[in-house]
Scaffold this active site. Structure first.
Site, short mmCIF file in Angstrom:
data_model
loop_
_atom_site.label_atom_id
_atom_site.label_comp_id
_atom_site.label_asym_id
_atom_site.label_seq_id
_atom_site.Cartn_x
_atom_site.Cartn_y
_atom_site.Cartn_z
N HIS A 221 2.75 -1.46 -0.45
CA HIS A 221 2.12 -1.32 0.71
C HIS A 221 2.48 -2.55 1.57
O HIS A 221 2.56 -3.50 1.19
CB HIS A 221 0.83 -1.32 0.46
CG HIS A 221 -0.08 -0.57 1.49
ND1 HIS A 221 -0.46 -1.19 2.79
CD2 HIS A 221 -0.35 0.72 2.10
CE1 HIS A 221 -1.14 -0.55 3.69
NE2 HIS A 221 -1.11 0.59 3.32
N ASP B 92 -1.76 7.07 -2.18
CA ASP B 92 -0.88 8.41 -2.29
C ASP B 92 -0.56 8.57 -3.84
O ASP B 92 0.11 9.64 -3.96
CB ASP B 92 0.27 8.45 -1.43
CG ASP B 92 -0.35 8.61 0.09
OD1 ASP B 92 -1.26 9.48 -0.03
OD2 ASP B 92 0.35 8.10 0.80
N1 CMC Z 1 9.76 1.26 -4.91
C1 CMC Z 1 10.81 0.27 -5.33
N2 CMC Z 1 10.66 -0.83 -4.44
C2 CMC Z 1 9.86 -1.14 -3.55
C3 CMC Z 1 8.97 -0.25 -2.97
C4 CMC Z 1 9.05 0.97 -3.89
N3 CMC Z 1 7.97 1.92 -3.73
N4 CMC Z 1 8.44 -0.63 -2.11
C5 CMC Z 1 8.76 -1.64 -1.56
N5 CMC Z 1 9.94 -2.11 -2.51
C6 CMC Z 1 10.77 -3.33 -2.74
C7 CMC Z 1 11.53 -3.45 -1.41
O1 CMC Z 1 12.83 -2.74 -1.81
C8 CMC Z 1 11.62 -5.02 -1.11
O2 CMC Z 1 12.63 -5.39 -2.27
P1 CMC Z 1 13.37 -6.66 -1.65
O3 CMC Z 1 12.41 -7.89 -1.51
O4 CMC Z 1 14.26 -7.01 -3.17
O5 CMC Z 1 14.25 -6.18 -0.73
C9 CMC Z 1 10.43 -5.31 -1.18
O6 CMC Z 1 9.77 -4.52 -2.30
C10 CMC Z 1 9.43 -5.24 -0.21
O7 CMC Z 1 9.56 -3.82 0.39
P2 CMC Z 1 9.68 -3.59 1.92
O8 CMC Z 1 10.33 -2.35 2.24
O9 CMC Z 1 10.09 -4.86 2.85
O10 CMC Z 1 7.97 -3.34 2.30
P3 CMC Z 1 7.25 -2.58 3.70
O11 CMC Z 1 6.15 -3.50 3.75
O12 CMC Z 1 8.30 -2.80 4.59
O13 CMC Z 1 7.06 -1.14 2.94
C11 CMC Z 1 6.13 0.81 2.09
C12 CMC Z 1 5.73 -0.60 2.77
C13 CMC Z 1 4.82 1.48 1.80
C14 CMC Z 1 6.73 1.57 3.31
C15 CMC Z 1 7.13 0.68 0.78
O14 CMC Z 1 6.31 -0.04 -0.09
C16 CMC Z 1 7.31 1.90 0.25
O15 CMC Z 1 8.35 2.63 0.73
N6 CMC Z 1 6.53 2.64 -0.86
C17 CMC Z 1 6.94 3.84 -1.28
C18 CMC Z 1 6.29 4.74 0.08
C19 CMC Z 1 5.07 5.14 -0.01
O16 CMC Z 1 4.08 5.02 -1.15
N7 CMC Z 1 4.41 5.08 1.05
C20 CMC Z 1 2.67 5.32 1.10
C21 CMC Z 1 2.11 3.75 1.59
S1 CMC Z 1 0.12 4.22 1.26
C22 CMC Z 1 -0.23 5.44 2.65
C23 CMC Z 1 0.27 5.23 3.89
O17 CMC Z 1 0.03 4.04 4.47
O18 CMC Z 1 0.30 6.27 4.69
#
Ligand code: CMC
Length: 431
Positions: A308, A366
């Protein structure tokens, strides 16, 4: 302790401006960078808005490191335990919990607005039989402005109130109609004797040919899920509603924009993506192989329902949903659900793995919600519409908070331009 002060300095010219501090009741202060461009001729750059507040808001507070979520000051777990979704909707909209009389009046108001115009119902027949319900929801909610233009004077508080009631009351009817269109069954009119979530279950699962009894445990489970999804401060869809709304567009159009933003798998679409992921993994024995794939960045695979932007600790909503999940499955006699077992194994392995620990990736709201929805008989492509129904309360509250603010300005970010410098057009025969 002295009040903190911050300035921005051009280290070459020595030019310096002090940044006014915006303080709230909880959480970090904000630095007002609104004058940075006019005074220093530079922009601030923060794609993804990791450090940027787009607004002040009195609705929801999150402390992502501590795993805290408050609606109008109340912890979400307490609200989920003691209140109904409609009670929480009142709180989010009005700032205070209602007394019995206020709750009764609000509830009656919502019940009175559940029907949709008959011509609007006809819209659904125009969609292809296999249209995704989120596509129908976006289109139909956007078209509400064509039906209710009598109350779209954004400056009139009474119009805003009627809009809020209509929007919250009609979104379950629209979502249920999208579902009925998808499964080819006749639409069911709302039953206003039923509470919010019972009515939704009725409109989705009843058929005109036989009586339908709503399961109160299922209705309460949905009610709790809706409380947990009702608001989440400036998330992508809420920010979209605010951005669209900041232009002065009609509120139904702004909500439709929010629904469109919610659909993506990084946001509300994740609940659908979690179930698809569990189906793909198929069996507990394949969890280690899947985790390896997730950790291999070149695979492009993410562990859906994990991570998140704000929570760097357990998402407090996920904890409650996990408990609720066990309760619902037990009630339905499905406690040995293989997908729940798979999800728990996945969670256990991920929580003990350095990749996830170092990045502070925990289950989010989720991860488990889809398992409950599925147990309640809700098809996978209706998971995100369920989220949209609940989040409508937050969207409406944020739109009202924004539009009623006399200091509102159109949301208009800037950019660091990286295209070609100015050049002249060469006539086509010389290119
Ligand atoms: N699986 C694997 N690696 C992950 C994941 C994941 N679900 N989420 C983040 N990472 C890694 C990402 O690759 C990065 O690694 P590195 O630092 O080595 O490059 C690090 O963690 C930071 O990730 P980010 O993409 O910069 O984080 P963000 O804050 O931009 O993204 C997120 C947040 C929710 C989009 C992401 O965690 C994600 O895609 N999660 C899966 C989708 C999901 O479950 N979404 C629902 C969110 S809660 C409900 C809502 O808000 O609607």
């Amino acid at each position: 302790m002295s009040t903190p002060s911050y300035s921005l300095v051009n280290n070459v010219t020595g030019e310096k401006i002090d940044l006014p501090v915006i303080s709230g009741t909880l959480g970090p202060v904000g630095l007002d960078v609104g004058k940075v461009y006019s005074q220093l001729d530079v922009f601030t750059y923060d794609p993804g808005f990791s450090s940027t507040c787009s607004t002040k808001s009195a609705i929801t507070y999150i402390d992502g490191d501590a795993g805290v979520l408050l609606y109008r000051g109340y912890p979400v777990a307490e609200l989920a335990e003691h209140c109904s979704f409609i009670e929480v909707a009142y709180l989010i909209l009005n700032g205070e919990l209602p007394n019995a009389q206020q709750l009764h009046e609000f509830d009656q108001n919502i019940r009175r607005h559940t029907m949709i115009n008959e011509s609007l119902r006809a819209f659904f027949n125009g969609f292809r039989y296999d249209a995704h319900p989120m596509a129908m929801l976006t289109g139909v909610v956007g078209s509400l402005s064509a039906f209710y233009h009598d109350t779209t004077n954004n400056k009139d508080p009474e119009h805003r109130k009627i809009f809020a009631h209509r929007m919250i009351a009609k979104i379950p009817t629209i979502a249920a109609a999208a579902y009925k269109r998808y499964c080819g069954q006749p639409f069911m009119y709302p039953q206003n004797s039923l509470d919010y979530c019972s009515n939704l279950l009725y409109m989705m699962f009843a058929v005109p040919a036989e009586p339908y009894q709503v399961d109160p445990v299922a209705a309460r489970a949905l009610d709790v899920l809706f409380i947990l999804h009702a608001d989440h401060e400036q998330n992508a869809s809420t920010s979209t509603v605010r951005m669209a709304g900041s232009t002065g567009t009609n509120p139904y159009a702004a909500i439709a924009a929010g629904i469109a933003a919610l659909w993506g798998p990084a946001h509300g679409g994740a609940n659908e993506a979690v179930l698809k992921m569990l189906n793909e993994i198929g069996d507990v024995s394949r969890v280690p192989e899947f985790i390896r794939k997730v950790k291999d960045k070149s695979s492009g695979v993410r562990l859906m329902g994990f991570g998140h932007r704000v929570y760097k600790n357990f998402d407090p909503r996920a904890k409650i949903i996990r408990e609720q999940c066990h309760k619902v499955l037990k009630h339905l006699g499905k406690e040995n659900d293989p997908q729940l077992e798979l999800a728990m194994k996945l969670e256990e392995i991920a929580l003990n793995d350095d990749y996830f620990r170092e990045r502070k990736l925990y289950p989010n709201v989720d991860f488990y919600s889809g398992i409950i929805y599925k147990a309640l008989g809700i098809p996978v492509n209706m998971f995100t519409p369920m989220f949209a129904i609940a989040r409508t309360v937050g969207w409406v509250a944020h739109w009202i908070e924004m539009i009623a603010d006399p200091t509102l300005r159109i949301a208009r970010p800037r950019q660091v331009y990286t295209g070609p410098a100015e050049r002249s057009v060469i006539p086509i025969n010389q290119r």
